[in-house]
Write a protein that holds these residues in place. Structure first.
Motif, short mmCIF file in Angstrom:
data_model
loop_
_atom_site.label_atom_id
_atom_site.label_comp_id
_atom_site.label_asym_id
_atom_site.label_seq_id
_atom_site.Cartn_x
_atom_site.Cartn_y
_atom_site.Cartn_z
N ASP A 249 0.85 -1.19 0.00
CA ASP A 249 0.00 0.00 0.00
C ASP A 249 0.89 1.24 0.00
OD1 ASP A 249 -1.76 2.05 0.41
OD2 ASP A 249 -2.79 1.14 2.11
N PRO A 250 0.90 2.03 -1.08
CA PRO A 250 1.79 3.20 -1.13
C PRO A 250 1.43 4.29 -0.13
CG PRO A 250 0.29 3.18 -3.00
CD PRO A 250 0.11 1.87 -2.31
N ASP A 251 0.24 4.22 0.46
CA ASP A 251 -0.16 5.23 1.44
C ASP A 251 0.20 4.85 2.87
OD1 ASP A 251 -1.06 7.61 0.56
OD2 ASP A 251 -3.19 7.10 0.52
N ARG A 252 0.69 3.63 3.06
CA ARG A 252 1.06 3.18 4.40
C ARG A 252 2.58 3.14 4.52
NH1 ARG A 252 -2.20 -1.97 6.43
NH2 ARG A 252 -1.34 -1.12 8.36
N PRO A 253 3.11 3.08 5.72
CA PRO A 253 4.57 2.98 5.89
C PRO A 253 5.10 1.73 5.19
CG PRO A 253 3.53 3.53 7.98
CD PRO A 253 2.43 3.21 7.02
N ARG A 293 4.71 7.00 0.09
CA ARG A 293 4.55 8.43 0.31
C ARG A 293 5.04 8.80 1.71
NH1 ARG A 293 -0.16 10.88 -2.51
NH2 ARG A 293 -1.38 9.15 -1.67
N GLY A 294 5.93 9.79 1.76
CA GLY A 294 6.34 10.32 3.07
C GLY A 294 7.48 9.55 3.70
N GLU A 295 7.16 8.55 4.49
CA GLU A 295 8.14 7.87 5.32
C GLU A 295 9.11 7.04 4.49
OE1 GLU A 295 8.15 4.75 9.11
OE2 GLU A 295 6.30 5.70 8.41
N ARG A 296 10.40 7.11 4.86
CA ARG A 296 11.43 6.34 4.19
C ARG A 296 11.84 5.15 5.03
NH1 ARG A 296 17.36 8.29 1.92
NH2 ARG A 296 18.16 6.20 1.57
N MET A 297 12.15 4.04 4.36
CA MET A 297 12.62 2.87 5.09
C MET A 297 14.00 3.16 5.71
SD MET A 297 11.95 -0.22 2.42
CE MET A 297 10.42 -0.38 1.52
#
Length: 536
Positions: A249-253, A293-297
């Protein structure tokens, strides 16, 4: 429909066969093989023959994950005997054919490079709906060695208006490079849940240099490159992206890694989709956009030298085309190498690789580049057989390797400082940094210093009977100093015919010995960016 190109069967991976095999089967050995043949015949293959170092490093991580799965080495097991089971595979002389066949039979539908209406390998089919079909990336952007947009030509001339379509095998390697080395910054817009954005995060190996143990065959290389899973790792949970039941899911972490396999294959920050031509043998276009989106691993990788910044942040040693591999050797052999404030940490893979063979070499692969658009040079270097000198295997000689490297670097730094000081004093200009002299001096010194390093490295005793492996500090110091003196004299000789030049050169020469002459105000070299030392 053009969905027949399956990486399991289609020739997509360039290989070099072992000399004995090539002689026994003349004219019958292909230059490209599919995943199935590669795994079944890894003992007959000498190495991968991939010209682009980033693609080579990326594919090795994919092959490590496949090797662990087909050889049943995905977890420690109830008896904690992972090391023993790996040696059992090594003793068998090949990867288990039954494991190879069973794996590719179970996941055959996940290895299609093109799968309209399905799920192509390492791609996101949702991009046809979430991205603008009139604003695709194009094939020139997919293949990183090609110029695209307003960029300058690198290896070849191409135009976006009439591009030469890459073959499926070329696009496959380009796909891997984007997953691991893709840049940060603006990308194609992607709309998810009503929100559109066009900003991507850099790939997990962007700017980094990775180090891999290398054996006499691809079979040895793959076994040596396996990282023992942590005790808590459960094999059925440590999955590669193509083994997951659902797309992320691209919207989840981002998904958290569950072990070595997911850690090294599932950390991409980019989503791609290849669009095939009518017959499915070439790629006509591609979508390239962000994956999350947003958070990076968090950056995790067991094939990098990790360092610590002054602020306490952990980062991988960057790829530098001007730095020879021998200068990293003690960081590969020592678990806690003496390297100043950066506190480098040995890549985790080298803690156990020597169990496979003491004659392993080290292969360094990477991309000298910046975080966003600028790419400079591929890096592909290797050492002789050195892992027999690893700290756990040969504790007596490893400190000597570190001191040997330190002597070579110390006189390289002194030479750089001396020629810059000499030039500044000669021209009587505090802003003159002597970059031209420094570059010439480095070009003369570093290749000869590398040869001197390996000559003395081969003289080290690995039996443990001689203290420090027979390392002679005084002779080593004299040898590197002599190389620095010769480089200094050759670079500065043209100006010594004048009184001013002779005085500047003789005073700055003291820097080679670690002694700084007294300087008049305004004669110090300008503290500008360090000149890269060519590797020769």
């Amino acid at each position: 429909m053009p969905n027949g190109y399956n990486l399991i069967h289609q020739p997509c991976v360039p290989v070099r066969w072992r000399p004995g095999i090539a002689a026994a089967e003349p004219g019958q050995l292909p230059d490209l093989v599919g995943f199935r043949e590669l795994m079944l015949r890894s003992h007959d293959i000498e190495c991968l023959a991939i010209a682009d170092a980033p693609a080579h490093a990326a594919l090795l991580r994919i092959l490590y994950a496949l090797t662990a799965r087909v050889a049943d080495l995905t977890e420690q097991g109830p008896d904690g005997d992972w090391d023993v089971r790996r040696l059992d595979v090594l003793d068998a002389g090949r990867l288990p054919p039954d494991g190879v066949e069973a794996y590719f039979r179970d996941f055959e539908d996940r290895f299609f490079l093109f799968a309209p209406g399905g799920r192509p390998w390492m791609q996101d089919p949702r991009l046809t709906e979430q991205c603008d079909g009139a604003n695709t990336a194009g094939v020139n952007k997919l293949i990183v060695t090609r110029p695209s947009g307003n960029n300058h030509s690198w290896f070849r001339h191409d135009t976006d208006t009439a591009p030469e379509l890459p073959t499926a095998s070329e696009a496959f390697l380009g796909l891997l490079v984007w997953h691991y080395y893709g840049p940060s910054g603006r990308c194609s817009a992607r709309e998810v849940n009503g929100m559109k954005s066009a900003s991507a995060t850099a790939g997990p190996l962007r700017t980094a240099l990775s180090y891999h143990p290398e054996g006499d065959s691809l079979f040895e290389t793959l076994l040596a490159g396996l990282v023992p899973p942590e005790d808590e790792v459960i094999g059925r949970d440590d999955l590669c992206p193509w083994e997951q039941q659902e797309l992320p899911d691209p919207d989840r972490p981002p998904r958290q890694s569950r072990g070595p396999r997911s850690r090294h294959t599932g950390r991409s920050q980019h989503a791609l989709l290849l669009l095939p031509d009518e017959d499915g043998t070439h790629v006509r276009d591609a979508f390239i956009t962000w994956a999350y989106r947003g958070e990076r691993m968090p950056r995790e990788d067991d094939y990098l030298i990790w360092q610590t910044s002054q602020q306490g942040n952990r980062y991988p040693r960057p790829a530098d085309a001007g730095r020879a591999l021998w200068r990293d050797l003690d960081a590969l052999l020592l678990q806690h190498p003496p390297a100043g404030s950066a506190h480098p940490q040995q890549p985790r893979v080298f803690r156990t690789a020597v169990q496979v063979s003491e004659d392993l070499r080290v292969r360094a692969l990477g991309f000298d580049q910046e975080g966003q658009a600028k790419d400079t040079q591929f890096i592909d270097a290797s050492t002789p057989a050195v892992l027999g000198h690893a700290e756990d295997n040969d504790p007596s000689t490893v400190p000597a390797v570190g001191r040997l490297r330190q002597f070579g670097e110390m006189y390289g730094r002194r030479l750089d400082r001396a020629v810059k000081r000499a030039w500044s004093a000669y021209v009587r200009d505090a802003k003159a940094d002597g970059a031209a002299w420094a570059a010439e001096a480095g070009a003369r010194y570093w290749p000869r210093a590398e040869a001197e390093f390996w000559t003395r490295f081969r003289l080290l005793e690995s039996t443990g009977d001689v203290a420090d492996g027979g390392f002679d500090p005084a002779a080593t110091r004299r040898a590197f100093l002599h190389l620095a003196q010769e480089a200094y004299d050759a670079v500065t000789e043209p100006v010594t015919r004048t009184v001013r030049g002779a005085k500047a050169v003789s005073q700055a020469r003291l820097d080679l010995y670690g002694t700084r002459p007294k300087t008049q105000p305004g004669t110090s070299p300008s503290p500008r960016a360090k000149t890269k030392e060519p590797t020769g």
